[in-house]
Scaffold this active site. Structure first.
Site, PDB file in Angstrom:
ATOM      1  N   GLY A  42       0.800  -1.220   0.000  1.00 48.86           N
ATOM      2  CA  GLY A  42       0.000   0.000   0.000  1.00 48.86           C
ATOM      3  C   GLY A  42       0.830   1.265   0.000  1.00 48.86           C
ATOM      4  O   GLY A  42       0.452   2.263   0.614  1.00 48.86           O
ATOM      5  N   THR A  44       1.571   3.238  -2.577  1.00 46.27           N
ATOM      6  CA  THR A  44       1.377   4.110  -3.738  1.00 46.27           C
ATOM      7  C   THR A  44       0.727   5.440  -3.376  1.00 46.27           C
ATOM      8  O   THR A  44       0.671   6.344  -4.208  1.00 46.27           O
ATOM      9  CB  THR A  44       0.513   3.407  -4.808  1.00 46.27           C
ATOM     10  OG1 THR A  44      -0.748   3.030  -4.232  1.00 46.27           O
ATOM     11  CG2 THR A  44       1.220   2.171  -5.342  1.00 46.27           C
ATOM     12  N   ILE A  47      -0.326   7.188   3.714  1.00 42.42           N
ATOM     13  CA  ILE A  47       0.615   6.800   4.768  1.00 42.42           C
ATOM     14  C   ILE A  47       1.713   5.892   4.227  1.00 42.42           C
ATOM     15  O   ILE A  47       2.891   6.035   4.576  1.00 42.42           O
ATOM     16  CB  ILE A  47      -0.142   6.101   5.918  1.00 42.42           C
ATOM     17  CG1 ILE A  47      -1.129   7.077   6.564  1.00 42.42           C
ATOM     18  CG2 ILE A  47       0.821   5.560   6.959  1.00 42.42           C
ATOM     19  CD1 ILE A  47      -2.112   6.415   7.510  1.00 42.42           C
ATOM     20  N   TYR A 200     -24.370  -7.388   5.402  1.00 45.68           N
ATOM     21  CA  TYR A 200     -23.157  -6.581   5.247  1.00 45.68           C
ATOM     22  C   TYR A 200     -23.339  -5.155   5.745  1.00 45.68           C
ATOM     23  O   TYR A 200     -24.261  -4.443   5.351  1.00 45.68           O
ATOM     24  CB  TYR A 200     -22.734  -6.555   3.781  1.00 45.68           C
ATOM     25  CG  TYR A 200     -21.427  -5.834   3.545  1.00 45.68           C
ATOM     26  CD1 TYR A 200     -20.229  -6.400   3.938  1.00 45.68           C
ATOM     27  CD2 TYR A 200     -21.407  -4.581   2.930  1.00 45.68           C
ATOM     28  CE1 TYR A 200     -19.021  -5.753   3.738  1.00 45.68           C
ATOM     29  CE2 TYR A 200     -20.201  -3.923   2.717  1.00 45.68           C
ATOM     30  CZ  TYR A 200     -19.011  -4.517   3.126  1.00 45.68           C
ATOM     31  OH  TYR A 200     -17.826  -3.863   2.924  1.00 45.68           O
TER      32      TYR A 200
END
Length: 345
Positions: A42, A44, A47, A200
């Site tokens: 992650g 890209t 953080i 969900y």
């Protein structure tokens, strides 16, 4: 109330850092990282991108796995423009796919690189119900299960690197304070939202996946200690920050929430500080199985501290990554994971 005031003014904790500390500040006293290789998922944007930038600034070799090779190459280009001597490898990885995780690890191992740091940073908030190609609810598949398998497959390389270099390996799981919003039976709820769209709730599903990050670190720390491996694992909450993860939920409600919480929102350099602190600071030598907030040790939720629940989720995760992921929800298998039966498995 006192904790909120401390947060707002950036009061430092026992570590000497606080909510206003930045990733650059907390790594100023870290050792030279030129002998360190780090995988950051992650990376890209947000953080993860700041974590990658700061670790590159301190000399670390980076491996940046990403679904979008172009986005990862853009991140690499920005870092190299700022730090021309950076060594950065870009590789394809879709954490929602167990097959993609296995392919990534195979390709990484073929490079013959050591591995000192694994930062499980990537996260997904799925506001619409979706199922991964392996048949698991997409937030859980991406945020926990992909990282669980990635860590499992890379662990031997990390242990070997630590043994050969005498540099302690570190694994960092980036969770969220929202993990404390989940209550109930983790595996039962995962089964419900995997099988039935009507159950969900996007926030609860995300909270479950972030709780799983905490429990994963807790159980892995226990196992690493049992193995006498020179590798630690800890979990962090970066704080409230507006990144692409929250921008996916643009709208009046989100905008209002951020307006009223604006004094609590961190900048991205501040949000990346805890990850960088836990990944590099000498003070954390031999510290494992802990939860960190604002660069200081904190307490996870009651469920996040439950060792039996951590072992239970680990067993379920092993089944999900080793065979038919949906088998864990079959009635006969589910009996294995009842809280009073976990030790019999």
């Amino acid at each position: 109330m006192l904790e909120t005031v401390k947060y707002l003014i950036g009061a430092v904790g026992p570590s000497g850092y606080g909510s206003k500390s930045t990733a650059e500040e907390v790594t100023e006293s870290c050792p030279d990282l030129r002998s360190v290789t780090a995988i950051i998922t992650g990376a890209t944007s947000g953080i993860g991108a700041e974590t990658a930038r700061v670790l590159a600034m301190r000399g670390a070799r980076l491996v940046l796995p990403a679904r979008s090779i172009k986005a990862a190459e853009d991140t690499k280009a920005r870092i190299v423009a700022e730090f021309p001597d950076s060594e950065i490898v870009v590789m394809p990885l879709d954490l929602s796919s167990l097959g993609s995780v296995r392919n990534f690890v195979s390709e990484f191992e073929s490079l013959g690189l050591p591995l000192n740091l694994l930062i499980n940073n990537a996260g997904k908030f799925a506001h619409e119900h979706a199922i991964s190609e392996d048949g698991i609810e997409i937030s859980f598949a991406t945020n926990h299960l992909g990282h669980f398998l990635l860590t499992k497959l890379l662990l031997n390389r990390m242990i070997e690197t630590a043994r050969n270099t005498s540099i302690q390996g570190r694994i960092v799981n980036v969770s969220s304070g929202i993990h404390g919003w989940f209550s109930g039976d983790t595996i039962r709820y995962l089964g419900l939202i995997t099988r039935n769209k009507s159950h969900y709730d996007p926030t609860r599903a995300y909270a479950l996946s972030k709780l799983a990050n905490v429990l994963h670190a807790k159980e892995l720390a226990r196992r690493l200690k049992e193995m006498e491996a020179n590798v630690t694992v800890n979990c962090v909450h970066p704080g409230i920050v507006r990144t692409r993860l929250t921008r996916e939920r643009e709208g009046l409600a989100t905008d209002l929430a951020f307006f009223f919480a604006s004094k609590l929102v961190k900048t991205i350099p501040q949000a990346a500080a805890t990850t960088c602190y836990v990944a590099t600071h000498p003070r954390l030598l031999n510290v494992s199985g802990k939860f960190f907030l604002d660069c200081n040790e904190a307490s996870p939720s009651k469920l996040g501290s439950n060792l039996a629940e951590a072992a239970r989720l680990w067993s379920a995760s092993e089944i999900m990554v080793s065979g038919d992921p949906k088998a864990v929800f079959d009635p006969l298998t589910t009996l294995v994971f009842k809280k009073d039966k976990v030790d019999e498995y």
